[in-house]
Scaffold this motif. Structure first.
Motif, PDB file in Angstrom:
ATOM      1  N   GLU A   2     -17.217  39.664  -1.262  1.00 50.36           N
ATOM      2  CA  GLU A   2     -16.353  38.482  -1.195  1.00 50.36           C
ATOM      3  C   GLU A   2     -17.169  37.255  -1.591  1.00 50.36           C
ATOM      4  N   PRO A   3     -17.332  37.019  -2.876  1.00 46.64           N
ATOM      5  CA  PRO A   3     -18.200  35.928  -3.327  1.00 46.64           C
ATOM      6  C   PRO A   3     -17.587  34.559  -3.060  1.00 46.64           C
ATOM      7  N   GLU A   4     -18.440  33.588  -2.812  1.00 51.00           N
ATOM      8  CA  GLU A   4     -17.970  32.204  -2.735  1.00 51.00           C
ATOM      9  C   GLU A   4     -17.607  31.706  -4.130  1.00 51.00           C
ATOM     10  N   VAL A   5     -18.427  32.070  -5.110  1.00 46.56           N
ATOM     11  CA  VAL A   5     -18.224  31.568  -6.468  1.00 46.56           C
ATOM     12  C   VAL A   5     -18.417  32.688  -7.487  1.00 46.56           C
ATOM     13  N   ARG A   6     -17.540  32.675  -8.487  1.00 48.24           N
ATOM     14  CA  ARG A   6     -17.696  33.514  -9.681  1.00 48.24           C
ATOM     15  C   ARG A   6     -17.922  32.541 -10.836  1.00 48.24           C
ATOM     16  N   HIS A   7     -18.951  32.802 -11.650  1.00 48.25           N
ATOM     17  CA  HIS A   7     -19.255  31.812 -12.687  1.00 48.25           C
ATOM     18  C   HIS A   7     -19.883  32.454 -13.912  1.00 48.25           C
ATOM     19  N   ILE A   8     -19.421  31.967 -15.076  1.00 43.19           N
ATOM     20  CA  ILE A   8     -19.939  32.418 -16.363  1.00 43.19           C
ATOM     21  C   ILE A   8     -20.043  31.260 -17.356  1.00 43.19           C
ATOM     22  N   ALA A   9     -19.336  30.159 -17.112  1.00 45.53           N
ATOM     23  CA  ALA A   9     -19.245  29.072 -18.101  1.00 45.53           C
ATOM     24  C   ALA A   9     -20.503  28.222 -18.116  1.00 45.53           C
ATOM     25  N   ASN A  10     -21.102  28.082 -19.299  1.00 46.32           N
ATOM     26  CA  ASN A  10     -22.198  27.144 -19.535  1.00 46.32           C
ATOM     27  C   ASN A  10     -21.614  25.866 -20.137  1.00 46.32           C
ATOM     28  N   SER A  11     -22.464  24.998 -20.684  1.00 49.19           N
ATOM     29  CA  SER A  11     -21.953  23.734 -21.233  1.00 49.19           C
ATOM     30  C   SER A  11     -20.875  23.938 -22.300  1.00 49.19           C
ATOM     31  N   PRO A  12     -21.135  24.725 -23.352  1.00 49.63           N
ATOM     32  CA  PRO A  12     -20.091  24.848 -24.373  1.00 49.63           C
ATOM     33  C   PRO A  12     -18.807  25.469 -23.848  1.00 49.63           C
ATOM     34  N   ALA A  13     -18.926  26.446 -22.952  1.00 53.10           N
ATOM     35  CA  ALA A  13     -17.715  27.057 -22.398  1.00 53.10           C
ATOM     36  C   ALA A  13     -16.972  26.078 -21.502  1.00 53.10           C
ATOM     37  N   THR A  14     -17.698  25.225 -20.791  1.00 53.46           N
ATOM     38  CA  THR A  14     -17.046  24.208 -19.972  1.00 53.46           C
ATOM     39  C   THR A  14     -16.184  23.303 -20.839  1.00 53.46           C
ATOM     40  N   LEU A  15     -16.678  22.995 -22.039  1.00 56.84           N
ATOM     41  CA  LEU A  15     -15.975  22.076 -22.933  1.00 56.84           C
ATOM     42  C   LEU A  15     -14.870  22.727 -23.742  1.00 56.84           C
ATOM     43  N   THR A  16     -15.021  24.024 -24.051  1.00 56.52           N
ATOM     44  CA  THR A  16     -14.109  24.621 -25.037  1.00 56.52           C
ATOM     45  C   THR A  16     -13.434  25.922 -24.611  1.00 56.52           C
ATOM     46  N   VAL A  17     -13.812  26.504 -23.469  1.00 53.46           N
ATOM     47  CA  VAL A  17     -13.233  27.795 -23.051  1.00 53.46           C
ATOM     48  C   VAL A  17     -12.722  27.666 -21.611  1.00 53.46           C
ATOM     49  N   PRO A  18     -11.596  26.985 -21.408  1.00 55.38           N
ATOM     50  CA  PRO A  18     -11.132  26.722 -20.041  1.00 55.38           C
ATOM     51  C   PRO A  18     -10.872  27.975 -19.216  1.00 55.38           C
ATOM     52  N   GLU A  19     -10.512  29.070 -19.869  1.00 56.69           N
ATOM     53  CA  GLU A  19     -10.236  30.295 -19.116  1.00 56.69           C
ATOM     54  C   GLU A  19     -11.498  30.903 -18.509  1.00 56.69           C
ATOM     55  N   SER A  20     -12.661  30.340 -18.855  1.00 59.19           N
ATOM     56  CA  SER A  20     -13.924  30.865 -18.335  1.00 59.19           C
ATOM     57  C   SER A  20     -14.423  30.108 -17.108  1.00 59.19           C
ATOM     58  N   SER A  31     -22.477  35.639 -14.782  1.00 59.93           N
ATOM     59  CA  SER A  31     -22.964  36.143 -16.062  1.00 59.93           C
ATOM     60  C   SER A  31     -23.200  34.944 -16.983  1.00 59.93           C
ATOM     61  N   HIS A  32     -23.567  35.218 -18.229  1.00 57.83           N
ATOM     62  CA  HIS A  32     -23.883  34.137 -19.172  1.00 57.83           C
ATOM     63  C   HIS A  32     -23.405  34.535 -20.565  1.00 57.83           C
ATOM     64  N   PHE A  33     -22.843  33.550 -21.283  1.00 57.09           N
ATOM     65  CA  PHE A  33     -22.314  33.796 -22.619  1.00 57.09           C
ATOM     66  C   PHE A  33     -23.414  33.856 -23.678  1.00 57.09           C
ATOM     67  N   ALA A  34     -23.138  34.600 -24.720  1.00 56.71           N
ATOM     68  CA  ALA A  34     -24.038  34.678 -25.873  1.00 56.71           C
ATOM     69  C   ALA A  34     -23.664  33.673 -26.955  1.00 56.71           C
ATOM     70  N   CYS A  35     -22.362  33.456 -27.167  1.00 55.69           N
ATOM     71  CA  CYS A  35     -21.911  32.677 -28.330  1.00 55.69           C
ATOM     72  C   CYS A  35     -20.835  31.655 -27.966  1.00 55.69           C
ATOM     73  N   ILE A  50     -16.849  36.170 -27.075  1.00 59.37           N
ATOM     74  CA  ILE A  50     -16.445  35.378 -25.909  1.00 59.37           C
ATOM     75  C   ILE A  50     -15.363  36.111 -25.132  1.00 59.37           C
ATOM     76  N   ALA A  51     -14.309  36.505 -25.818  1.00 58.40           N
ATOM     77  CA  ALA A  51     -13.233  37.243 -25.148  1.00 58.40           C
ATOM     78  C   ALA A  51     -13.733  38.574 -24.624  1.00 58.40           C
ATOM     79  N   ALA A  52     -14.605  39.225 -25.390  1.00 58.29           N
ATOM     80  CA  ALA A  52     -15.139  40.523 -24.953  1.00 58.29           C
ATOM     81  C   ALA A  52     -15.944  40.370 -23.671  1.00 58.29           C
ATOM     82  N   GLN A  53     -16.788  39.325 -23.608  1.00 59.52           N
ATOM     83  CA  GLN A  53     -17.585  39.125 -22.399  1.00 59.52           C
ATOM     84  C   GLN A  53     -16.708  38.764 -21.203  1.00 59.52           C
TER      85      GLN A  53
END
Length: 379
Positions: free
Chosen positions: A201-219, A168-172, A181-184
């Protein structure tokens, strides 16, 4: 005459800086893999050289928007995992499957086209199911997710596809603390749990873009997708500069001064005479314009380092050129005019241009046109 001065203009791309940025982002991603997003010609930096540099620095996936971008990477000999996500009906599904590209599926129409293309190719397609967790663009709505997952599982059981990713992809995410962020994240976890309960059985689950990589570790989950940060631009200037995040801008945009001349006081400059010289002065002509991606709405505001000082564009940006008032200072034709870079020499940054043009730095670098050659250094 040196090589730099012989070019009308150039975008110098520092691949050593890009590799260092990727290593920093990998460190911040913890144990998650890193996808280097090289869509839109690597945000204007040159897709193939930047993709190679990112892989050298430890990226394990490449990401593109369009299938054509993904196929171009394969044609250039890049053999890493590649994912592309922006599809329209009738797209080159078969070509992507035959090129071992992972493709994104957001709805039943796309899944059915993938299944048909896989049958034509005689191969199993690798797909990532995209969930719309709140951005409201691409992706499958939660209400439609059970049907998409069920049909994807049927296709898996037939051997037509393999669901390699859920995403998925974050809005904010560039606004840390924003309630979306928490809602998504909650919606994403629920949709992933539903798919896995159904047998995915996915190889990867991913939602974090650049800002989330830097500031939202739980993502971070299994994979982070870094785009703008990889090129050394802060995805959230309100929170910090590139240096604050351990990043360095990769692109420097410069041109060779085309003409220097004296003009009297009261001389109108460029179309519409929106600027008139207040006194006798020296003008420098910079051969870049809106056809090269210089924002016309930065007329009278865009900053340029020339003749040792940061100046502001005088008057309107034209299609191919603009003028700088040197206020009596002198320089020579062929002298360097730097529009933006890392800032080491006091030159403006892409963020400075974003402020001047009332936009974001993403747009500043991606809009630089094809007639500006990319000069890759640090390879």
């Amino acid at each position: 005459m040196n090589e730099k001065a012989s070019l009308r203009a150039r975008a110098e791309i520092d691949l050593a800086a890009l590799r260092a940025n990727v290593r920093e982002l990998r460190a911040r991603a913890g144990g998650a893999q890193l996808m280097a997003v090289v869509k839109s010609d690597a945000y204007g930096h040159g897709a193939v050289p930047c993709a190679r540099a990112a892989l050298e620095a430890g990226a394990t996936w490449l990401g593109t928007a369009t299938p054509q971008e993904a196929l171009a990477l394969r044609a250039a000999g890049l053999d890493s995992r590649i994912m592309c996500w922006l599809w329209t009906p009738g797209g080159p599904w078969r070509e992507a499957i035959e090129a071992d590209v992972d493709v994104s599926v957001s709805g039943l129409w796309a899944l059915r086209e993938v299944v048909a293309a896989a049958a034509e190719a005689g191969r199993t397609a690798r797909i990532h199911l995209k969930a719309d967790t709140g951005l409201g663009r691409n992706g499958c709505q939660p209400a439609d997710w059970p049907e998409l997952v069920a049909e994807a599982r049927t296709a898996e059981e037939s051997g037509a596809v393999r669901v390699t990713g859920l995403w998925s992809h974050f809005a904010c995410a560039d606004e840390p603390g924003h309630p979306s962020i928490a809602a998504q994240l909650t919606v994403f976890r629920d949709m992933v749990a539903h798919a896995e309960k159904a047998g995915v059985e996915p190889e990867v689950r991913h939602i974090a873009n650049s800002p989330a990589t830097l500031t939202v570790p739980e993502s971070h989950f299994d994979l982070v997708r870094t785009g703008i940060a990889m090129y050394g631009i802060s995805p959230s200037p309100e929170l910090g500069t590139p240096a604050d995040f351990g990043l360095r801008p990769v692109m420097t945009l410069a041109a060779s001064v085309a003409l220097v001349k004296q003009v009297p006081a009261g001389h109108g400059i460029s179309y519409g005479h929106h600027y008139t010289t207040p006194a006798e002065t020296t003008l420098a002509l910079v051969p870049l314009g809106y056809a090269d991606g210089i924002p016309r709405h930065a007329s009278g505001r865009g900053p340029v380092l020339v003749a040792g000082r940061v100046r502001t564009i005088a008057g309107r940006v034209a299609m191919d050129q603009f003028v700088v008032d040197l206020e009596g200072d002198l320089t020579e034709p062929g002298a360097e005019a730097v529009l933006f870079g890392p800032g080491d020499r006091g030159e403006p940054t892409a963020e400075d241009w974003a402020v001047a043009a009332d936009t974001i730095a993403y747009e500043i670098v991606t809009r630089i046109g094809t007639r500006v050659p990319r000069v890759h250094v640090g390879a």
